[in-house]
Write a protein that holds these residues in place. Structure first.
Motif, PDB file in Angstrom:
ATOM      1  N   THR A  13      12.946  11.402  -2.722  1.00  0.00           N
ATOM      2  CA  THR A  13      11.916  10.504  -3.238  1.00  0.00           C
ATOM      3  C   THR A  13      12.566   9.568  -4.244  1.00  0.00           C
ATOM      4  N   TYR A  42       0.517  16.315  -0.943  1.00  0.00           N
ATOM      5  CA  TYR A  42      -0.161  15.036  -0.748  1.00  0.00           C
ATOM      6  C   TYR A  42       0.639  13.951  -1.472  1.00  0.00           C
ATOM      7  N   PRO A  43       0.753  12.767  -0.883  1.00  0.00           N
ATOM      8  CA  PRO A  43       1.595  11.723  -1.502  1.00  0.00           C
ATOM      9  C   PRO A  43       1.279  11.453  -2.968  1.00  0.00           C
ATOM     10  N   SER A  44       0.007  11.368  -3.318  1.00  0.00           N
ATOM     11  CA  SER A  44      -0.340  11.076  -4.713  1.00  0.00           C
ATOM     12  C   SER A  44       0.065  12.224  -5.627  1.00  0.00           C
ATOM     13  N   LEU A  45      -0.102  13.464  -5.151  1.00  0.00           N
ATOM     14  CA  LEU A  45       0.287  14.627  -5.946  1.00  0.00           C
ATOM     15  C   LEU A  45       1.809  14.663  -6.108  1.00  0.00           C
ATOM     16  N   ARG A  46       2.523  14.402  -5.021  1.00  0.00           N
ATOM     17  CA  ARG A  46       3.988  14.426  -5.073  1.00  0.00           C
ATOM     18  C   ARG A  46       4.514  13.413  -6.090  1.00  0.00           C
ATOM     19  N   ILE A  47       4.012  12.186  -6.048  1.00  0.00           N
ATOM     20  CA  ILE A  47       4.502  11.151  -6.951  1.00  0.00           C
ATOM     21  C   ILE A  47       4.145  11.481  -8.394  1.00  0.00           C
ATOM     22  N   ASP A  48       2.936  11.964  -8.623  1.00  0.00           N
ATOM     23  CA  ASP A  48       2.553  12.350  -9.982  1.00  0.00           C
ATOM     24  C   ASP A  48       3.411  13.497 -10.498  1.00  0.00           C
ATOM     25  N   LYS A  63       6.948  12.180 -11.276  1.00  0.00           N
ATOM     26  CA  LYS A  63       6.920  11.400 -12.525  1.00  0.00           C
ATOM     27  C   LYS A  63       6.959  12.349 -13.726  1.00  0.00           C
ATOM     28  N   GLU A 121       3.168   9.659 -19.190  1.00  0.00           N
ATOM     29  CA  GLU A 121       2.842   8.391 -18.536  1.00  0.00           C
ATOM     30  C   GLU A 121       3.868   7.283 -18.837  1.00  0.00           C
ATOM     31  N   ASP A 131       4.809   5.663 -15.580  1.00  0.00           N
ATOM     32  CA  ASP A 131       3.750   4.792 -15.049  1.00  0.00           C
ATOM     33  C   ASP A 131       3.933   3.352 -15.506  1.00  0.00           C
ATOM     34  N   SER A 172       7.257   0.797  -7.303  1.00  0.00           N
ATOM     35  CA  SER A 172       6.908   1.416  -6.018  1.00  0.00           C
ATOM     36  C   SER A 172       7.791   2.631  -5.798  1.00  0.00           C
TER      37      SER A 172
END
Length: 590
Positions: free
Chosen positions: A404, A484-490, A493, A505, A508, A513
């Motif tokens: 990622t 899930y993509p949103s969970l993975r990225i969060d 981070k 954050e 963020d 991207s």
């Protein structure tokens, strides 16, 4: 010099003489063969085994050029199928074309390159992520053969950097050469023995290789990357071992094994797999000085593709266009069956158009199959391959890999004073993202400071950067890859913020991207690479190379080599397979 001395103070005044007097070859851009060999020799000298140099280069060299095996023009009217348009397939086609063979190249996926996959974040292709192979070791002669042939430019890829750090059990330590920071901050988090606590972590790791690598004779070490029907007892003994078993055999406690597993690149992900594959990479110095191709690794398969399409003709030295064979690309066509012809004079391939459908059959004189065994497993074969080859197709181990990348507005890791900023390299952690790689495009080596890197002139931390925020194999690749993509990225981070001590954050506010790539989900690959389990070498390394169907079907690819997961394995086996086909063609005409 003032700047350099400050940085040396950072790693310890007591080591000043060590770093000012050591002969550290400067890792230049676009190294010549002689420069690469000098750097490799220096690495081997430091490890006390310069005698391995000749064997390593000899075994990893490309085979003789195909035109020395079979004269130009002998392949005219020979019809060859190459299955797979990754680097192995492209290389095999490129070589066979030199002797006039007519080649049909099948690729089930809609793209060429196979496990070479460069993703560009911007239209000018300045910022990119290597979803597959991302570095080239000094000793991988077959890969460098094509890099030099196509005049591709290269720059240092930073693996080891004294400014990188570890984040393990919520403790952070700098990767200083003496291991003092790790002993101070990481050791207290583990139940190490009294003797283990007195040794730097590098010395603990060295116990393993002192017992299992350096005790081998040069000829036995050579066997680590040789392909033979039978191996010596010591090689067989090591091939029975997992990496954990080797660490235990060196007398390390489970606490030390756990700690070191998190401090060696990808070791925690692969600790239950083959120890001999780890020895193979240490033997050929795969994690010493490495390089990347400027503008993206995809430039190498694209160069081969361009040569096959006659976009570039100067790669065919002393061969006219009229002497070259014809190449027919079938991109998006999947091979579903491999059959010996009833007359015994060829091989029939069953294939289909992935977009329009329809089943087709076509006869060829010879076939070079570069399909990974994870894909070949589903193909219909008649007559069946040998029992040993069939078992290898079933059993040879493949592991998933996940990456990622974050494309960020600036490079927070490069800010700060020259002695603390991170310019290239990797940070390792016991968090689920396993390893973090910082881009090497701003990195310039500091003369005579081993693993010391600074900013290139004109490079600015305020420039956008591509951070490999999560790179892992096996179970962690499955875990992160299946989120899930949103969970993975969060989650990732959050890991980056914890590792670097950043506020919540923070990422963020820098985020532009991202891209995630999981190789286990790639159709017709279904795995990151062939990563051996114990006994895979002694059972399968030789039989996978043998031709099938009365010498009509040959095999190539990283899984056929003893340099698994590296481009070297793809290129070298492809050139060898092409030469074997050339030998058959010559024998038939003699």
């Amino acid at each position: 010099m003032k700047h350099k001395l400050k940085c040396i103070e950072f790693i310890g005044r007591d080591r000043l003489m060590h770093y000012t007097n050591i002969n550290v070859p400067y890792q230049v851009d676009n190294p010549t063969r002689e420069q690469r060999h000098q750097m490799l020799m220096q690495h081997l000298v430091e490890e006390g085994r310069p005698e391995d140099f000749k064997n390593i280069i000899e075994i990893l060299n490309p085979p003789p050029d195909i035109t020395t095996v079979c004269p130009k023009g002998y392949g005219k009217n020979s019809k060859i199928a190459v299955i797979g348009a990754g680097e192995a397939g492209l290389s095999a086609a490129f070589e066979l074309r030199k002797i006039g063979c007519n080649i049909t190249l099948f690729e089930a996926a809609g793209r060429i390159g196979g496990r070479i996959n460069t993703h560009y974040f911007t239209d000018d292709k300045k910022y990119f992520a290597e979803l597959g192979a991302m570095r080239i070791p000094l000793s991988h002669e077959a890969t460098w053969h094509y890099i030099n042939l196509f005049k591709l430019e290269t720059s240092p890829f930073v693996i080891n950097n004294i400014r990188n750090f570890f984040y393990i059990r919520n403790a952070r330590a700098v990767n200083d050469p003496q291991g003092l920071s790790v002993m101070k901050n990481i050791y207290p988090q583990f139940s190490l023995t009294h003797e283990e606590r007195k040794r730097p972590w590098q010395a603990l790791e060295e116990l393993v290789f002192s017992k299992y690598l350096y005790t081998l004779s040069p000829d036995e070490r050579r066997e680590l990357i040789e392909i033979k029907p039978k191996y010596s007892y010591k090689i067989q003994e090591r091939d029975m071992m997992t990496r954990r078993m080797a660490y235990e055999g060196a007398g390390l406690s489970q606490s030390a094994i756990s700690m070191l597993g998190n401090m060696a690149l990808l070791e925690q992900n692969l600790i239950g797999l083959s120890f001999i594959q780890q020895l193979q990479e240490i033997y050929t110095a795969d994690f010493g000085a490495t390089y990347y191709i400027n503008g993206g690794m995809i430039k190498l398969p694209l160069a081969l593709y361009g040569a096959l399409c006659d976009d570039t003709t100067d790669a065919y030295v002393n061969i006219s266009k009229d002497e070259l064979g014809q190449v027919n690309f079938k991109i998006g066509f999947a091979v579903d069956g491999i059959y010996g012809s009833p007359e015994g004079d060829g091989v029939i391939l069953q294939y289909r158009d992935g977009k329009r459908g329809g089943c087709y059959y076509e006869k060829f004189d010879y076939v070079i199959c570069t399909m990974p065994f994870s894909s070949l497993r589903r193909a219909k074969i008649n007559p069946l391959f040998s029992e040993e080859k069939s078992q290898a197709i079933i059993e040879l181990n493949y592991e998933n890999a996940q990456k990622t990348f974050f494309f960020l507005k600036d490079r927070f890791w490069e800010y700060g004073n020259p002695c603390t900023r991170i310019v290239g390299g990797n940070t390792l952690t016991d968090l689920p993202n396993t390893s973090v790689f910082y881009p090497s495009d701003h990195a310039m080596p500091i003369p005579n400071l081993k693993n010391g890197w600074t900013l290139r002139p004109g490079a600015s931390p305020s420039e956008p950067g591509v951070l490999l925020a999560s790179y892992n194999w096996s179970m962690d690749a499955d875990r992160i890859g299946n989120e899930y993509p949103s969970l993975r990225i969060d989650d990732i981070k959050g890991y980056i913020e914890r590792i670097h001590g950043l506020p919540f954050e923070y990422i963020d506010n820098k985020f532009i991207s991202s891209i995630t790539f999981r190789w286990g989900q790639v159709q017709y690959m279904w795995g990151g690479a062939a990563i051996m389990k114990p006994q895979d070498k002694i059972l399968f390394s030789y039989v996978v190379t043998l031709p099938e169907m009365n010498g009509k079907v040959f095999f190539a690819g990283e899984h056929i080599s003893q340099k698994h997961a590296w481009q070297q394995g793809s290129f070298q086996t492809a050139m060898v397979a092409a030469n074997k086909v050339a030998e058959r063609i010559k024998a038939k005409k003699s």
